[in-house]
Design an enzyme around this catalytic site. Structure first.
Site, PDB file in Angstrom:
ATOM      1  N   SER A 130       4.572   0.250   1.066  1.00 26.78           N
ATOM      2  CA  SER A 130       5.520   0.488  -0.028  1.00 26.78           C
ATOM      3  C   SER A 130       6.831   1.069   0.470  1.00 26.78           C
ATOM      4  O   SER A 130       6.876   1.676   1.535  1.00 26.78           O
ATOM      5  CB  SER A 130       4.962   1.503  -1.020  1.00 26.78           C
ATOM      6  OG  SER A 130       3.757   1.074  -1.541  1.00 26.78           O
TER       7      SER A 130
HETATM    8  N1  SAH Z   1      -1.005   2.892   2.189  1.00 28.49           N
HETATM    9  C1  SAH Z   1      -0.619   1.856   3.129  1.00 28.49           C
HETATM   10  C2  SAH Z   1      -0.127   0.587   2.477  1.00 28.49           C
HETATM   11  C3  SAH Z   1      -1.139  -0.051   1.658  1.00 28.49           C
HETATM   12  S1  SAH Z   1      -0.977  -1.780   1.411  1.00 28.49           S
HETATM   13  C4  SAH Z   1       0.413   2.355   4.099  1.00 28.49           C
HETATM   14  O1  SAH Z   1       0.812   3.508   4.019  1.00 28.49           O
HETATM   15  O2  SAH Z   1       0.801   1.569   4.967  1.00 28.49           O
HETATM   16  C5  SAH Z   1      -2.557  -1.955   0.661  1.00 28.49           C
HETATM   17  C6  SAH Z   1      -3.684  -1.969   1.646  1.00 28.49           C
HETATM   18  O3  SAH Z   1      -4.892  -1.978   0.888  1.00 28.49           O
HETATM   19  C7  SAH Z   1      -3.720  -3.210   2.515  1.00 28.49           C
HETATM   20  O4  SAH Z   1      -3.770  -2.859   3.851  1.00 28.49           O
HETATM   21  C8  SAH Z   1      -5.003  -3.928   2.054  1.00 28.49           C
HETATM   22  O5  SAH Z   1      -5.643  -4.643   3.099  1.00 28.49           O
HETATM   23  C9  SAH Z   1      -5.828  -2.758   1.580  1.00 28.49           C
HETATM   24  N2  SAH Z   1      -6.927  -3.089   0.673  1.00 28.49           N
HETATM   25  C10 SAH Z   1      -6.983  -4.015  -0.299  1.00 28.49           C
HETATM   26  N3  SAH Z   1      -8.174  -3.984  -0.919  1.00 28.49           N
HETATM   27  C11 SAH Z   1      -8.891  -2.988  -0.322  1.00 28.49           C
HETATM   28  C12 SAH Z   1     -10.210  -2.457  -0.513  1.00 28.49           C
HETATM   29  N4  SAH Z   1     -11.044  -2.912  -1.437  1.00 28.49           N
HETATM   30  N5  SAH Z   1     -10.609  -1.435   0.288  1.00 28.49           N
HETATM   31  C13 SAH Z   1      -9.788  -0.943   1.253  1.00 28.49           C
HETATM   32  N6  SAH Z   1      -8.540  -1.413   1.479  1.00 28.49           N
HETATM   33  C14 SAH Z   1      -8.104  -2.417   0.699  1.00 28.49           C
END
Ligand code: SAH
Length: 216
Positions: free
Chosen positions: A62
């Site tokens: 984000s």
């Molecule tokens: N917080 C992160 C950005 C998140 S993007 C940062 O600081 O960089 C959202 C992330 O959630 C992605 O990496 C995606 O692969 C993960 N994601 C999606 N579904 C998920 C699930 N069920 N369990 C764990 N991670 C998940």
């Protein structure tokens, strides 16, 4: 030493403090974490920009303001144990680790989890534990959590996360459709769960048993 320090200060001034984030601890955490070091080297020059950045495996981190806002809404206290769902680059986990005593972060893509875990260790964080798995089910071995943050978009609030929230706990999560969500802030008091909606946001989907289906 840290040639991006000046860029980070500009980010705080214009995008974070300048847009109303007031919590001093959150501002200090955003000032401390070298965000570029958690991104691929080819993206270092974009690390402090006012936009999301691709982090591999089709995922994005984000824009800094949203990270700051969600962290402020989460209201993390020093003794808190926090669950971070969607590790991605590990940036949000690092911000949380500056504020809390212990962070468990869970990511469904093993390569992202692995890369974030290595980078966070090389930055010296010893209070972040990165796990690979379906975070819609939380991370039961370390539950309950004082704070839970989800940084991927969910169609509804995963029951497993509410059940792993400690009494007096708080959870921040984007809930809505695949293309538009609202940040929701959930508070637990005993068996009573209440939530309020905050601003509209757009996140990549939370894919898993209590989130979206991978084929949706
Ligand atoms: N917080 C992160 C950005 C998140 S993007 C940062 O600081 O960089 C959202 C992330 O959630 C992605 O990496 C995606 O692969 C993960 N994601 C999606 N579904 C998920 C699930 N069920 N369990 C764990 N991670 C998940």
């Amino acid at each position: 030493m840290d040639s991006y320090k000046a860029e980070r200060e500009r980010m705080i001034e214009h995008q974070i403090a300048g847009r109303g984030i007031k919590n001093k601890d959150v501002l200090e955490a955003m000032r401390s974490v070298p965000r570029h070091l958690l991104l691929p080297k080819s993206d270092w020059d974009y690390a402090y920009g006012d936009f999301p950045v691709r982090i591999g495996s089709g995922q994005t981190i984000s824009q800094p303001f949203i990270v700051a806002l969600m962290t402020e809404l989460l209201d993390v206290r020093p003794a808190d144990r926090v669950l971070d769902v969607g590790t991605g680059s590990g940036y949000q986990a690092a911000i949380l680790a500056e504020l809390a005593s212990e962070v468990h972060s869970i990511e469904r893509y093993p390569d992202l989890a692995d890369s974030a875990s290595k980078k966070l260790a090389s930055l010296g964080y010893t209070n972040i534990h990165v796990h690979t798995g379906d975070g819609t089910l939380g991370y039961p071995p370390a539950a309950p959590y004082d704070r839970i943050i989800v940084t991927a978009a969910s169609p509804s609030i995963p029951e497993a996360l509410l059940s792993q929230l400690a009494n007096e706990g708080r959870l921040v999560i984007p809930v809505g459709s695949r293309h538009l969500q609202h940040l929701e802030v959930w508070n637990r008091k005993g068996d009573d769960f209440r939530h309020e909606s905050s601003i509209p946001v757009v996140f990549v989907p939370l894919i898993g048993e209590q989130g979206w289906d991978a084929n949706d």
